[in-house]
Design an enzyme around this catalytic site. Structure first.
Site, PDB file in Angstrom:
ATOM      1  N   ARG A  78       0.857  -1.184   0.000  1.00  0.00           N
ATOM      2  CA  ARG A  78       0.000   0.000   0.000  1.00  0.00           C
ATOM      3  C   ARG A  78       0.893   1.233   0.000  1.00  0.00           C
ATOM      4  NH1 ARG A  78      -2.421   2.907   4.944  1.00  0.00           N
ATOM      5  NH2 ARG A  78      -3.703   4.438   3.896  1.00  0.00           N
ATOM      6  N   HIS A 122      -2.544  11.033   1.334  1.00  0.00           N
ATOM      7  CA  HIS A 122      -1.908  10.760   2.629  1.00  0.00           C
ATOM      8  C   HIS A 122      -1.203  12.058   3.039  1.00  0.00           C
ATOM      9  CE1 HIS A 122      -0.329   7.289   5.275  1.00  0.00           C
ATOM     10  NE2 HIS A 122       0.087   8.417   5.848  1.00  0.00           N
ATOM     11  N   GLU A 167      -6.699   8.424   7.009  1.00  0.00           N
ATOM     12  CA  GLU A 167      -6.849   9.059   8.315  1.00  0.00           C
ATOM     13  C   GLU A 167      -7.288  10.526   8.216  1.00  0.00           C
ATOM     14  OE1 GLU A 167      -3.226   8.378  10.504  1.00  0.00           O
ATOM     15  OE2 GLU A 167      -3.472   6.218  10.474  1.00  0.00           O
ATOM     16  N   ASN A 296      -6.934   1.586  10.485  1.00  0.00           N
ATOM     17  CA  ASN A 296      -5.561   1.791  10.980  1.00  0.00           C
ATOM     18  C   ASN A 296      -5.616   1.782  12.498  1.00  0.00           C
ATOM     19  OD1 ASN A 296      -5.152   2.278   8.290  1.00  0.00           O
ATOM     20  ND2 ASN A 296      -4.440   4.382   8.519  1.00  0.00           N
ATOM     21  N   TYR A 298      -3.350   1.577  16.281  1.00  0.00           N
ATOM     22  CA  TYR A 298      -2.084   1.559  17.022  1.00  0.00           C
ATOM     23  C   TYR A 298      -2.296   1.335  18.518  1.00  0.00           C
ATOM     24  CZ  TYR A 298       0.071   3.040  12.705  1.00  0.00           C
ATOM     25  OH  TYR A 298       0.502   3.051  11.410  1.00  0.00           O
ATOM     26  N   GLU A 373      -3.119  -0.183   8.353  1.00  0.00           N
ATOM     27  CA  GLU A 373      -1.899   0.187   9.084  1.00  0.00           C
ATOM     28  C   GLU A 373      -1.939  -0.437  10.466  1.00  0.00           C
ATOM     29  OE1 GLU A 373      -0.789   4.296   9.537  1.00  0.00           O
ATOM     30  OE2 GLU A 373      -1.349   4.754   7.465  1.00  0.00           O
TER      31      GLU A 373
END
Ligand code: IFM
Length: 474
Positions: A78, A122, A167, A296, A298, A373
């Site tokens: 990606r 992005h 995002e 995504n 984290y 992600e």
């Protein structure tokens, strides 16, 4: 020895990057400055005064980088297209040399059996468009749809997987709210306008892509949706969770997936804006049928109402600023989730990924899910023998891939996983200080060295199964 966790045979095993973080070559082949080129040159904005001027020179080394991915065994990649490389002023005709770079990259990937996934945005808005008002201006959404059609037309015959925005929360709220990202504005009303125009850009670009691409191609968006948790079930804490969930998640997935903003969002933010920038027909334009959703993830977000907040509790993990990224939520306190943390200070919690996937299985039934992600920064250093051992990253990946596998067992339609990131790169306001790569980059020579996690992950990709975390990838 525990059994390996086996994934479905067609599951995609990828890595992700973005243009400004890796390409460099910022003045070549007609590219003009983006908001990040400008931001990097603003004193005090980026750690060490770092810039993406050279980054990891992927623009010139893409062939080697693709060969490296193939050598590791990855089946998907990606990457993002740089808007100012393709359409330098953000309007009008495309620059062929810019498009040619991405055609060459895609052809190289396909020749190595690696499936490309293109992200159109992005974060590198052409500076000219920011000068004209940026994302708080409605016109930017129309400009984005035009750019999407250009890229879709150029690459749609060979790229099947498309992602409109990466995002949008960061673009709107870090870019125009807290100002820790480009363009560095700190105006909560502008941040909410930006969020709406990013939503509109998503919808208009989805329609534009459908108009120029073969019907078999898949269109998605990548959201960094937050898993919001509270310190207690006290009413003020649950209310804080509801408000942050609206601002982190519902503000994007509401219009994109359901054609409506969360009703309470308007009242929550009324002291900042009256939302009169939402025009008739906008929600219909945003609410386009999608094929997939990118998630995504984290770390989770832990909040409380102000009454339960210890003094100074503002650890939302999104960088240092005197301005909150959360409009009209200054009284919500953010807490550090307990547990081990990565180099970003983000708590490691794979249960959050499972929770996120299961939520969006319900929120977006029928859409294929991709983890677009997930990854961790660590202070990696080569040993005297030149090898880079990163057992913490292997443990991180093991935990999160196990959570993905569990979600599939629990009924979620997850089709692929993209590790962030293929290689160390420009980590925005942190500059080159934070290393997210599976591949180590020596910034003096730009030499690439796969870390032990890259070998470990490559083995996962080759076998379609996650081995025990103790297997060190050597
Ligand atoms: O590096 C970023 C990426 O560009 C967007 N998602 C989060 C990553 C780590 O901070």
């Amino acid at each position: 020895m525990p059994e390996p966790l086996t994934f479905p045979p067609a599951f995609l095993w990828g890595a992700a990057t973005s243009a400004y973080q890796i390409e460099g070559a910022v003045r070549e082949d007609g590219r003009t400055p983006s908001i990040w080129d400008t931001f990097c040159r603003t004193p005090g904005k980026v750690n060490g005064g770092d810039t993406g001027d050279i980054a990891v020179d992927h623009y010139h080394r893409y062939r080697d980088d693709v060969a490296l991915m193939a050598d590791l065994g990855l089946t998907a990649y990606r990457f993002s297209v740089s808007w100012p490389r393709v359409q330098p002023t953000g309007r009008g005709p495309a620059v062929q040399r810019g498009l040619d770079f991405y055609r060459r990259l895609v052809d190289e990937l396909l020749a190595h059996g690696i499936k490309p996934a293109v992200t159109l945005y992005h974060w590198d808005l052409p500076q000219e468009l920011e000068d004209a008002g940026g994302w708080p201006e409605r016109e930017t959404a129309y400009r984005f749809a035009e750019y999407a059609a250009i890229v879709g037309e150029a690459l749609g015959d060979r790229v099947e997987q498309w992602i409109t925005l990466n995002e949008p929360w960061c673009s709107a709220f870090l870019g125009y709210g807290s100002g820790v990202h480009a363009p560095g504005r700190t105006d909560p009303a502008a941040a909410l306008r930006a969020a709406h125009h990013l939503n509109l850009a998503h919808g208009l670009s989805t329609t534009a892509l459908r108009g120029v691409m073969p019907a078999r191609n898949s269109v998605a968006v990548s959201l960094n949706s937050s898993v919001v948790r509270t310190v207690s079930d006290a009413p003020e804490d649950l209310d804080a969770k509801r408000r942050i969930d609206n601002l982190a998640n519902g503000i994007f997935h509401g219009p994109m997936l359901h054609g409506a903003y969360p009703e309470t969002l308007f009242a929550d933010t009324a002291r900042v804006t009256d939302w009169s920038f939402v025009q008739q027909g906008d929600l219909g334009a945003i609410h386009q049928p999608l094929d997939a959703l990118g998630l995504n993830y984290y770390t989770p977000t832990l909040v409380s109402g102000a009454e339960n907040a210890p003094a100074g509790a503002r650890a939302d993990g999104h960088g240092e600023s005197n301005h909150s990224p959360w409009p009209a939520a200054d009284d919500v306190a953010f807490h550090q989730t307990p547990g081990d943390r990565t180099e970003m200070g983000w708590t490691i919690d794979p249960t959050g990924l499972h929770e996120l996937i299961m939520r969006y299985s319900r929120e977006a039934p029928g859409l294929a899910l991709y983890i677009t992600e997930n990854g961790a920064a660590y202070d990696d250093k080569p040993d005297p023998d030149g090898r880079v051992h990163d057992p913490e990253r292997i443990a991180y990946l093991h935990g999160h891939l196990s959570a993905v596998r569990q979600s599939i067992t629990d009924g979620a339609d997850v089709r692929g996983y993209y590790l962030w990131s293929l290689m160390d790169n420009f980590e925005w306001a942190y500059g080159y200080e934070k290393r997210f790569g599976a591949v180590y980059v020596d910034y003096a020579t730009l030499a690439r060295t796969p870390k032990s996690s890259a070998r470990w992950y490559g083995e996962v990709a080759r076998t379609g199964a996650v081995p025990s975390a103790e297997t060190g990838g050597e």
